[in-house]
Write a protein that holds these residues in place. Structure first.
Motif, short mmCIF file in Angstrom:
data_model
loop_
_atom_site.label_atom_id
_atom_site.label_comp_id
_atom_site.label_asym_id
_atom_site.label_seq_id
_atom_site.Cartn_x
_atom_site.Cartn_y
_atom_site.Cartn_z
N GLY A 183 -12.20 27.72 37.22
CA GLY A 183 -11.77 27.36 36.22
C GLY A 183 -11.41 28.47 35.03
N GLU A 184 -12.17 30.11 35.81
CA GLU A 184 -12.28 31.65 34.51
C GLU A 184 -11.11 31.91 34.45
N ILE A 185 -9.95 32.28 33.48
CA ILE A 185 -8.59 32.57 33.87
C ILE A 185 -9.35 33.81 33.75
N TYR A 186 -8.46 35.19 33.91
CA TYR A 186 -8.72 36.37 33.84
C TYR A 186 -6.44 37.24 34.10
N ARG A 187 -7.02 37.97 33.61
CA ARG A 187 -5.40 39.04 33.60
C ARG A 187 -6.00 39.79 35.24
N ARG A 188 -5.11 39.36 35.78
CA ARG A 188 -5.26 40.43 36.82
C ARG A 188 -4.81 41.99 36.96
N ARG A 189 -3.32 41.48 36.62
CA ARG A 189 -2.65 43.42 36.29
C ARG A 189 -1.49 42.78 35.42
N SER A 190 -0.94 44.02 34.65
CA SER A 190 0.51 44.01 34.31
C SER A 190 1.08 45.11 34.90
N ILE A 191 2.27 45.05 35.54
CA ILE A 191 3.23 46.13 36.29
C ILE A 191 4.85 46.30 34.78
N PRO A 192 4.72 47.54 34.87
CA PRO A 192 5.65 47.78 33.65
C PRO A 192 7.39 47.14 34.24
N PHE A 193 8.75 47.41 33.64
CA PHE A 193 9.49 47.54 33.91
C PHE A 193 10.69 48.37 32.97
N ARG A 194 12.14 48.97 33.95
CA ARG A 194 13.06 49.62 33.11
C ARG A 194 13.35 48.23 33.70
N LYS A 195 14.87 47.68 32.74
CA LYS A 195 15.49 46.98 33.42
C LYS A 195 17.05 47.72 32.86
N VAL A 196 18.02 47.65 33.82
CA VAL A 196 18.55 48.28 34.13
C VAL A 196 20.88 47.75 33.95
N TRP A 197 21.14 48.02 33.53
CA TRP A 197 23.19 47.44 33.51
C TRP A 197 24.06 47.97 34.60
N PRO A 198 24.42 47.09 35.69
CA PRO A 198 25.34 48.13 36.51
C PRO A 198 25.99 48.70 36.12
N THR A 199 26.58 49.20 34.92
CA THR A 199 27.52 49.90 34.26
C THR A 199 26.36 50.66 33.55
N GLU A 200 25.51 51.02 33.61
CA GLU A 200 24.40 51.99 33.47
C GLU A 200 24.47 53.08 34.73
N LEU A 201 24.07 51.81 35.79
CA LEU A 201 23.82 52.60 37.05
C LEU A 201 25.16 53.53 37.63
N ASP A 202 26.69 52.95 37.17
CA ASP A 202 27.00 53.46 38.09
C ASP A 202 27.98 54.46 37.09
N LEU A 203 26.89 54.97 36.19
CA LEU A 203 27.25 56.01 35.45
C LEU A 203 26.03 57.42 36.06
N MET A 204 24.46 56.50 36.51
CA MET A 204 24.13 57.86 37.18
C MET A 204 24.81 58.02 38.26
N ALA A 205 25.07 57.06 38.14
CA ALA A 205 25.99 57.69 40.17
C ALA A 205 26.68 58.96 40.73
N ARG A 206 28.20 58.50 38.93
CA ARG A 206 28.85 59.61 38.26
C ARG A 206 27.94 60.73 38.53
N ILE A 207 26.87 60.84 37.55
CA ILE A 207 26.02 62.13 37.09
C ILE A 207 25.72 63.13 38.77
N ALA A 208 24.83 61.77 39.69
CA ALA A 208 24.47 62.24 40.64
C ALA A 208 25.82 62.58 41.58
N GLY A 209 26.75 62.53 41.31
CA GLY A 209 27.81 63.04 42.00
C GLY A 209 28.52 61.67 43.15
N MET A 210 28.73 60.48 42.80
CA MET A 210 28.93 59.88 43.61
C MET A 210 29.54 58.34 42.67
#
Length: 238
Positions: A183-210
């Motif tokens: 019956g006791e509720i506690y927060r186990r953990r919180s994990i952060p993420f960075r969301k990224v759009w497909p077009t942003e990933l495509d630009l990252m790929a271009r920067i890396a030569g892909m």
């Protein structure tokens, strides 16, 4: 080095045979596509974890190596049959290098989001490209960023409540996990993420030569549309 959110407490309970991502219906098409894209060459998995994908891919005859931030996750992998075939370097996928060149580097199940700055996500692409043979491929599986409510419940059971928190301005999200005991509720953990759009990933790929070669809505190569919740994207080293 980035903070490790997948310590012993998480790693020991990470593998859940009842979880859909461990099912043959999910792993079958995943391994089929990865084996085809490797095209007879070795593959490198970034954030290899407990070997959910790497082990069945290795069983298909694809030589697999991995990079993993969490030693606890690697320990779980090492306890499994077939793990002796897979070399793993413990380190940050933004910068850790392993020997050799690969026909395929891959990163599955939203793990690019565990890298929580744009600069570091670019570094992941650059590190992937540095490991690829000329013409080799880099594959990512990741969800499309959430647009809408700031808080979304993704799991609600007697023993666990999971809530995703989204900040559209920063593209950051947090998965909050709450547990209940007697019956006791506690927060186990919180994990952060960075969301990224497909077009942003495509630009990252271009920067890396892909450059983008393919983008699907899922491992079955279904078409990616504006209604797709995630995508499986493949970039090729120029």
């Amino acid at each position: 080095m980035r903070e490790n959110f997948f310590d012993v407490g998480v790693a020991e309970h990470y593998d859940d045979p009842d979880d859909e991502m461990f099912s043959p219906e999910v792993l079958g098409p995943t391994v089929d596509l990865l084996a085809e894209l490797a095209d007879g060459q070795a593959a490198l998995e970034l954030a290899i974890g407990t070997g959910r994908v790497a082990l069945p891919l290795s069983e298909r005859g694809v030589p697999v190596q991995g990079i993993e931030l969490s030693q606890a996750m690697v320990d779980q992998l090492r306890a499994k049959p077939g793990a002796e075939r897979i070399e793993v370097a413990v380190g940050d996928m933004t910068s850790t290098r392993v020997e050799g060149r690969f026909g395929l580097v891959f990163l599955v199940f939203n793990t690019i989001g565990n890298v929580t700055s744009q600069d570091d996500q670019v570094a992941v692409f650059e590190n992937a490209a540095a490991h690829l043979e000329r013409g080799g491929r880099f594959l990512i599986e990741v969800g499309v960023p959430h647009v809408g409510e700031r808080f979304v419940v993704f799991d609600h059971t007697d023993g666990h409540v999971g809530v995703d928190e989204h900040d559209a301005a920063t593209q950051l999200s947090w998965s909050h996990h709450y547990s209940s005991t007697d019956g006791e509720i506690y927060r186990r953990r919180s994990i952060p993420f960075r969301k990224v759009w497909p077009t942003e990933l495509d630009l990252m790929a271009r920067i890396a030569g892909m450059e983008l070669e393919s983008r699907w809505a899922d491992w079955d190569r279904s078409p990616f549309t504006d209604a797709s919740a995630k995508h499986v994207s493949v970039w090729r080293r120029r």
